[in-house]
Scaffold this active site. Structure first.
Site, PDB file in Angstrom:
ATOM      1  N   ASP A  87       4.239  60.046  52.344  1.00 49.83           N
ATOM      2  CA  ASP A  87       4.514  59.326  53.592  1.00 49.83           C
ATOM      3  C   ASP A  87       5.879  58.670  53.523  1.00 49.83           C
ATOM      4  O   ASP A  87       6.443  58.490  52.431  1.00 49.83           O
ATOM      5  CB  ASP A  87       3.435  58.275  53.864  1.00 49.83           C
ATOM      6  CG  ASP A  87       3.465  57.125  52.874  1.00 49.83           C
ATOM      7  OD1 ASP A  87       3.513  57.394  51.655  1.00 49.83           O
ATOM      8  OD2 ASP A  87       3.430  55.952  53.298  1.00 49.83           O
ATOM      9  N   HIS A 136       4.290  59.944  46.501  1.00 47.56           N
ATOM     10  CA  HIS A 136       3.693  59.828  47.832  1.00 47.56           C
ATOM     11  C   HIS A 136       4.535  60.594  48.848  1.00 47.56           C
ATOM     12  O   HIS A 136       5.760  60.676  48.719  1.00 47.56           O
ATOM     13  CB  HIS A 136       3.553  58.364  48.250  1.00 47.56           C
ATOM     14  CG  HIS A 136       4.835  57.606  48.398  1.00 47.56           C
ATOM     15  ND1 HIS A 136       5.511  57.521  49.590  1.00 47.56           N
ATOM     16  CD2 HIS A 136       5.564  56.890  47.508  1.00 47.56           C
ATOM     17  CE1 HIS A 136       6.601  56.776  49.434  1.00 47.56           C
ATOM     18  NE2 HIS A 136       6.666  56.379  48.171  1.00 47.56           N
ATOM     19  N   ASP A 188       9.070  57.509  41.559  1.00 50.55           N
ATOM     20  CA  ASP A 188       9.281  56.747  42.793  1.00 50.55           C
ATOM     21  C   ASP A 188      10.342  55.661  42.630  1.00 50.55           C
ATOM     22  O   ASP A 188      10.387  54.719  43.414  1.00 50.55           O
ATOM     23  CB  ASP A 188       7.945  56.128  43.245  1.00 50.55           C
ATOM     24  CG  ASP A 188       7.956  55.670  44.690  1.00 50.55           C
ATOM     25  OD1 ASP A 188       8.861  56.073  45.437  1.00 50.55           O
ATOM     26  OD2 ASP A 188       7.055  54.897  45.073  1.00 50.55           O
ATOM     27  N   HIS A 211      14.455  53.215  53.249  1.00 53.12           N
ATOM     28  CA  HIS A 211      13.859  52.641  54.463  1.00 53.12           C
ATOM     29  C   HIS A 211      14.863  52.379  55.570  1.00 53.12           C
ATOM     30  O   HIS A 211      14.603  51.566  56.452  1.00 53.12           O
ATOM     31  CB  HIS A 211      13.105  51.328  54.159  1.00 53.12           C
ATOM     32  CG  HIS A 211      11.988  51.466  53.182  1.00 53.12           C
ATOM     33  ND1 HIS A 211      11.109  50.428  52.898  1.00 53.12           N
ATOM     34  CD2 HIS A 211      11.584  52.509  52.419  1.00 53.12           C
ATOM     35  CE1 HIS A 211      10.239  50.835  51.994  1.00 53.12           C
ATOM     36  NE2 HIS A 211      10.508  52.099  51.692  1.00 53.12           N
ATOM     37  N   GLU A 237       1.462  55.236  50.862  1.00 56.88           N
ATOM     38  CA  GLU A 237       1.983  54.294  49.862  1.00 56.88           C
ATOM     39  C   GLU A 237       2.854  53.232  50.505  1.00 56.88           C
ATOM     40  O   GLU A 237       2.840  52.068  50.088  1.00 56.88           O
ATOM     41  CB  GLU A 237       2.783  55.053  48.792  1.00 56.88           C
ATOM     42  CG  GLU A 237       3.188  54.222  47.589  1.00 56.88           C
ATOM     43  CD  GLU A 237       4.546  53.522  47.720  1.00 56.88           C
ATOM     44  OE1 GLU A 237       4.916  52.749  46.818  1.00 56.88           O
ATOM     45  OE2 GLU A 237       5.247  53.766  48.737  1.00 56.88           O
ATOM     46  N   GLU A 238       3.584  53.618  51.539  1.00 59.35           N
ATOM     47  CA  GLU A 238       4.538  52.696  52.151  1.00 59.35           C
ATOM     48  C   GLU A 238       3.864  51.548  52.895  1.00 59.35           C
ATOM     49  O   GLU A 238       4.512  50.562  53.217  1.00 59.35           O
ATOM     50  CB  GLU A 238       5.477  53.448  53.104  1.00 59.35           C
ATOM     51  CG  GLU A 238       6.420  54.432  52.417  1.00 59.35           C
ATOM     52  CD  GLU A 238       7.463  53.757  51.551  1.00 59.35           C
ATOM     53  OE1 GLU A 238       7.472  52.517  51.472  1.00 59.35           O
ATOM     54  OE2 GLU A 238       8.282  54.481  50.954  1.00 59.35           O
ATOM     55  N   ASP A 257      12.507  58.444  49.657  1.00 57.31           N
ATOM     56  CA  ASP A 257      11.380  57.639  49.201  1.00 57.31           C
ATOM     57  C   ASP A 257      10.150  58.099  49.980  1.00 57.31           C
ATOM     58  O   ASP A 257       9.913  57.657  51.090  1.00 57.31           O
ATOM     59  CB  ASP A 257      11.670  56.151  49.460  1.00 57.31           C
ATOM     60  CG  ASP A 257      10.561  55.229  49.019  1.00 57.31           C
ATOM     61  OD1 ASP A 257       9.662  55.691  48.302  1.00 57.31           O
ATOM     62  OD2 ASP A 257      10.582  54.042  49.407  1.00 57.31           O
TER      63      ASP A 257
END
Length: 414
Positions: A83, A81, A201, A383, A178-179, A144
């Site tokens: 995003d 992903h 991932d 994150h 995805e997040e 990520d």
């Protein structure tokens, strides 16, 4: 030999594009800025000469590296992903490259005295002597999952440039959102055309995962009654006190900070409260399906008990399932995990097969008919401001992709 400098340059070009997703948006992609990296990826895939390069109205990208063998080989896929998490800002990312990491504290930001320290993040010591890419402490990095995107793109380019490596059709997929839990919602499995796939991932080198949490979200609404505090006796009902009772009645040690491995939890993620109404947001997680259902029942039973105490509906709960453990869908086709494990072993990477304490697009895709284990992408501390990724880990992940493609073709040769 993977071109190290080209890989770094590619990764930096991706993470410096702001592609943060937005859970409050109803569109797909949830933010307009995700189109910036999506369009860049499409152009790069076309420039590499891939077949069937496409991007749909929701920014889902697909492409094919055509087979270069005559015998039939199952089409396999690799998915990431693009995003980044809304948990921390992804705007104006300024990557820092730390060559030959010495195992000591890394000063991310002198002005704000932000330090990435192995005293707190012990995993750093595994990468002594390697090249780390970090943030400047004011943003997340976006490894990520832009590390995964980088690895897939680098592997694709390598396969195109090295036809001596034999493989079947390799399907490439890149997804938005995805997040925020919507990465696979509009993924066209039939169009993708793979028999199975791998999401790139994961985190630490060697991670290979085909188990994840069963997941649900719970919205708890507590209703009180507000009157003037000077004349409140026997009349006011403070919803925040009822909320406090609800929170304290759930198992205190069954929260993220007290659990590990396959242990599930209740996680209070948000509180908004006033006298007349308080709202609590929870996520519910458990690897075991029966335990998962029991956790939902615990919350519903607690609400019923509190309502009986107050003689009215003081607490109402809405619980929605989010995703389920993909193990149920992967175990019948365990050869797809075996191939990935063999690929790692042939590259002298120790496979770390363990359950994911979280979710992945692979979970939903598995239930949509595309069995999809998860493979490491190399990043750590996702994150947040302390996120980093070792370049050597990204190179190894790229090599795993190439090796899986090669082994799959070999195993299906008569």
């Amino acid at each position: 030999m993977i071109n190290r400098e080209e890989l770094i340059e590619r990764f930096v070009s991706y993470v410096t594009i702001d592609s943060e997703s937005d859970p409050n948006s109803k569109t797909t992609p949830s933010t307009q800025k995700q189109w910036d990296i999506a369009n860049k990826l499409v152009q790069e895939l076309k420039d590499m000469g891939l077949k069937d390069v496409s991007i749909d109205e929701h920014a889902y990208i697909m492409a094919t590296v055509p087979s270069n063998v005559e015998h039939p080989v199952p089409s396999i896929g690799f998915i990431s992903h693009f995003d980044t998490s809304p948990d921390f800002t992804g705007k104006d990312v300024k990557p820092q490259i730390i060559e030959n990491y010495d195992g000591k504290d890394i000063l991310l930001n002198k002005e704000q005295n932000i330090i990435l320290s192995p005293d707190y993040f012990e995993d750093l010591l595994m990468y002594k002597g390697q090249t780390l890419i970090t943030t400047d402490g004011t943003t997340l990095l976006g490894a990520d999952d832009k590390a995964g995107v980088t690895e897939i793109m680098t592997a694709v380019k390598y396969l195109v440039e090295h036809p001596e490596i034999k493989h079947g059709d390799i399907k490439i997929g890149f997804t938005p959102d995805e997040e925020i839990g919507r990465g696979a919602h509009k993924f066209d499995v039939k169009k993708f055309g793979a028999e199975w796939a791998y999401t790139m991932d994961g985190s630490q080198v060697g991670e290979l995962e085909y188990e994840n949490f069963n997941a649900a979200g719970a919205q708890v609404k507590i209703t009180g009654k507000i009157v003037h505090p000077g004349y409140a006796k026997g009349k006011m009902i403070n919803s925040m006190y009822i909320a406090q009772d609800f929170i304290n009645s759930l198992p205190r040690l069954e929260t993220p900070e007290h659990t590990e491995g396959r242990q599930g939890f209740f996680h209070l993620t948000k509180i908004e409260g006033e006298v007349d109404e308080t709202r609590l947001n929870y996520i519910i997680r458990d690897h075991d399906k029966e335990h998962f259902e029991a956790r939902k029942k615990v919350m519903l039973d607690l609400a019923k008990e509190i309502n009986e105490q107050h003689g009215r509906e003081a607490v109402s709960i809405e619980i929605k399932d989010q995703y389920f453990n993909m193990r149920e869908k992967v175990e019948p086709v365990m050869h797809i995990v075996d191939i990935a494990e063999q690929a790692m072993k042939e590259l002298n990477i120790e496979p770390l097969i363990k359950p994911i304490r979280g979710g992945t697009d692979g979970s939903q895709l598995s239930y949509m008919g595309l069995p999809c284990p998860n493979i490491f992408a190399g990043g750590h501390n996702f994150h947040g401001r302390y996120e980093y990724v070792p370049v050597e880990s990204m190179i190894k992940a790229t090599q795993v992709i190439i090796k899986i493609a090669e082994l799959t073709a070999q195993q299906y040769k008569k």
